[in-house]
Motif scaffolding. Structure first.
Motif, mmCIF file in Angstrom:
data_model
loop_
_atom_site.group_PDB
_atom_site.id
_atom_site.type_symbol
_atom_site.label_atom_id
_atom_site.label_comp_id
_atom_site.label_asym_id
_atom_site.label_seq_id
_atom_site.Cartn_x
_atom_site.Cartn_y
_atom_site.Cartn_z
ATOM 1 N N LEU A 106 0.857 -1.194 0.000
ATOM 2 C CA LEU A 106 0.000 0.000 0.000
ATOM 3 C C LEU A 106 0.886 1.236 0.000
ATOM 4 O O LEU A 106 2.022 1.188 0.461
ATOM 5 N N ASN A 107 0.371 2.339 -0.497
ATOM 6 C CA ASN A 107 1.149 3.568 -0.409
ATOM 7 C C ASN A 107 1.030 4.144 1.002
ATOM 8 O O ASN A 107 0.320 3.613 1.861
ATOM 9 N N LYS A 108 1.733 5.238 1.239
ATOM 10 C CA LYS A 108 1.874 5.739 2.600
ATOM 11 C C LYS A 108 0.530 6.141 3.201
ATOM 12 O O LYS A 108 0.207 5.813 4.341
ATOM 13 N N LYS A 109 -0.281 6.816 2.369
ATOM 14 C CA LYS A 109 -1.564 7.314 2.857
ATOM 15 C C LYS A 109 -2.483 6.154 3.270
ATOM 16 O O LYS A 109 -3.102 6.181 4.333
ATOM 17 N N ASP A 110 -2.530 5.123 2.405
ATOM 18 C CA ASP A 110 -3.404 3.985 2.690
ATOM 19 C C ASP A 110 -2.905 3.195 3.894
ATOM 20 O O ASP A 110 -3.692 2.693 4.694
ATOM 21 N N THR A 111 -1.575 3.085 4.027
ATOM 22 C CA THR A 111 -1.013 2.380 5.179
ATOM 23 C C THR A 111 -1.414 3.095 6.462
ATOM 24 O O THR A 111 -1.826 2.468 7.440
#
Lengths: 399, 251
Positions: free
Chosen positions: A4-9
């Protein structure tokens, strides 16, 4: 992390922390205080929060991404519940086989209903799914009584065969659902001063499964498949003339969201092993639509928020009665107190649906993006103030 | 033998003979314009080519295979891309996503369950889409939502999306209808550039004679559902039959 990208993580971690700490967060008021009735940190309600969260996450994969508004999703929830209870009756009290069967059966059910309903779109699709769900409800209520036990609902009895397990416990009662021996109803209670926190095994199982379901939903949203589903919502004509067949895409989304609903139904039965036809009724289908729209259709976190919001109101608001109101307004002169209680009365207790309806209307009119949009607006307000402050130092260009 | 061969196509809507015995041959790597007054059957003919309508009689062969009875997405996968009269793009998606979808369709076919990978980590697709955006002069609009773009930009994006599939035949349905003069000229320049730079056959339906005569290698004139003449542009201009069809009986 986890692809996942940072925002989703970050989002996933926040949701994980919130669900794992829910027994603390939902119990902010000390036991026995006047506000204790607003506490939601008891196992039964917390389980419902996450189970309906799963239901709404799955519904959002269909409605949020493809725009197909199914008005019959409760049918899958009901089918999942019945399958799970049958598994408890026939195989064992372990919840894992029950949950797996409920997902498989509801998935197959979704293939059939989806295949027929998805021949139409828009309002006709909604009507078809509604018709199928009501048909399932009526069948479960009457014709299919041997399978569903009609209006009584399907329950465990002392004569269930239960191949891997016993029909009754040593003391002659019906065995309880468990995860490899860990009883779903077992609760660890922690008293801290005036507060009582409850940690329930069933809740944590549901929460873990919801986090998994949420994680999968994020992956689907960010995948090429998810983009194709958004393309279905946006312009099917262009899709067809780009060499893509929208039908299997929508069917896949329908089956996935049906399986999410089946999973929710299976979990419901795992927490409390009974299944009734009313779980399939159209009001239950409507509820998940409300949850998704209230929270924010097409957003990741929206449906979970919506589910929590509605379930909280259903349980807390409906418990407030006139006596409670009188105690709240007792500081007012008698006449005024009675007057205010009379005014507020229709909105509480059994009338909580009225409150929900008004809230829903307000959200749809003023926040079409749901609670998520509300959150974004507040965030923008704060950020807007910051940028406004910095822009003051800059010189304004001449008009 | 052309890449697209239409033979003896008839289409009737109730009492109206929309197409009567249409024969058309589009040669490879040319721009073939189909013109005609309103109601001549241009759009009906186009819809018969892409699978939206099925002709009553006749045959439509593309690249040696019949297209009749196939679904629009199957015909597209054979190599025919269509640009619509009003730009049909994915309005809720970004420009980049719009561009990626046809490239996915080209690679993965009509349906592929591709549900766990992140779409932005598909290196080949992202690169191809970015290159096409540069070719279309839209790289600066990469993350814009398409709903807010001008009509000219939407048209440019739609053409880019069709080209991204590397079709053998590009069908354009009145690509400049309802456009301002500047946008029309931009579109003409874009199409000229496409014609020069790519191995592609273009069939264009158009009202605007300026567009037709700046692009076409070959022109078919339709009138009342039947082809009147098929000829090179310079011969069409002076043809008395064509004048009659457009202007009515000459005095």
């Amino acid at each position: 992390m986890l692809g996942l990208n940072k925002k989703d993580t970050t989002l996933l971690l926040v949701v994980a922390i919130l669900t794992l700490c829910a027994p603390f967060i939902l119990n902010p008021f000390p036991e026995g205080s006047a506000l204790a009735q607003f506490n939601a940190g008891y196992p039964d309600l917390m389980q419902r929060f996450v189970i309906f969260g799963i239901f709404a996450i799955g519904f959002n994969i269909l409605f949020g991404l493809t725009g197909y508004l199914s008005f019959g999703h409760a049918a899958f929830l009901g089918v999942g519940s019945y399958s799970a209870v049958w598994m408890f009756k026939l195989l064992s009290m372990n919840v894992i086989p029950a949950i797996i069967l409920s997902m498989i059966v509801s998935g197959l059910f979704a293939v059939v209903i989806g295949f027929v309903s998805l021949r139409r779109s828009g309002i006709y699709f909604s009507i078809l799914t509604l018709a199928f769900a009501q048909m399932s409800f009526n069948l479960a209520y009457s014709v299919l009584t041997p399978i569903t036990n009609g209006e009584t609902g399907l329950q465990l009895t002392l004569n269930d065969p239960r191949i891997l397990g016993m029909s009754a416990t040593a003391d002659g009662s019906i065995p309880v659902t468990s995860l490899f021996g860990l009883e779903m109803r077992s609760t660890y209670q922690m008293e801290v001063g005036a507060w009582l926190f409850q940690f329930n095994a069933g809740y944590y199982l549901c929460a873990a499964i919801m986090l998994l379901a949420f994680y999968l939903a994020i992956r689907i949203f960010r995948s090429p498949f998810g983009m194709m589903l958004r393309a279905v919502k946006s312009n099917q004509q262009r899709m067809r003339y780009t060499g893509l067949n929208p039908r299997p895409y929508t069917l896949a989304a329908f089956v996935i969201s049906g399986m999410y609903a089946g999973l929710a139904g299976g979990l419901m039965a795992s927490m409390d092993p009974l299944a009734g036809a009313e779980r399939m009724q159209w009001t239950a289908s409507g509820e998940v639509v409300l949850m998704t729209i209230l929270g924010g259709a097409g957003t990741l976190i929206g449906p979970v928020l919506g589910a929590g919001f509605i379930k909280y109101f259903e349980n807390i608001f409906s418990k407030i009665n006139d006596n409670v109101l009188h105690s709240w307004f007792s500081f007012l002169p008698d006449g005024l107190e009675d007057f205010i209680v009379t005014i507020v009365h229709p909105f509480i207790g059994k009338g909580w649906h009225l409150t929900l309806g008004i809230l829903f209307m307000l959200v749809v009119i003023f926040l079409p993006g749901g609670l998520v949009e509300g959150g974004q607006r507040i965030a923008r307000l704060f950020r807007g103030k910051k940028t406004a402050n910095t822009s003051k130092t800059k010189t304004e260009p001449a008009e | 033998m052309g890449i697209l061969e239409v033979k003896g196509v008839n289409k009737r809507f109730g009492g109206l003979q929309a197409l009567g015995d249409v024969n058309l041959s589009v040669r490879e790597n040319t721009v073939h314009a189909i013109i005609g007054p309103n109601g001549a059957g241009k759009s009906t003919l186009l819809n018969c080519l892409v699978g939206k309508l099925i002709p009553d009689t006749g045959s439509v062969m593309f690249d040696g295979q019949s297209v009749l009875g196939r679904q629009p997405h199957e015909i597209n996968q054979m190599g025919i891309s269509r640009v619509f009269q009003t730009p049909e793009i994915f309005g809720d998606l970004t420009v980049m996503e719009n561009m990626m979808i046809p490239i996915f369709a080209k690679r993965d076919g009509a349906f592929r369950m591709h549900a766990v990978g992140n779409m932005m980590s598909e290196k080949g697709i992202v690169e191809a889409a970015e290159k096409m955006l540069v070719d279309m002069n839209m790289a600066d609009k990469r993350d814009m939502h398409t709903a807010s773009m001008s009509r000219g930009d939407k048209r440019r994006l739609e053409i880019g999306m069709c080209l991204a599939q590397e079709p053998k035949l590009l069908l354009l349905d009145e690509p400049t209808a309802g456009m301002a003069r500047a946008d029309t000229n931009n579109t003409i320049d874009l199409l000229k550039q496409i014609k020069e730079e790519r191995d592609i056959t273009i069939a264009i339906i158009e009202h605007d004679m300026h567009v037709v005569f700046s692009l076409a290698d070959r022109i078919t004139v339709l009138a009342q559902g039947t082809p009147l003449v098929e000829d090179d542009p310079q011969n069409i201009k002076g043809n008395p039959k064509v004048r009659e069809a457009y202007l009515g009986e000459t005095a």
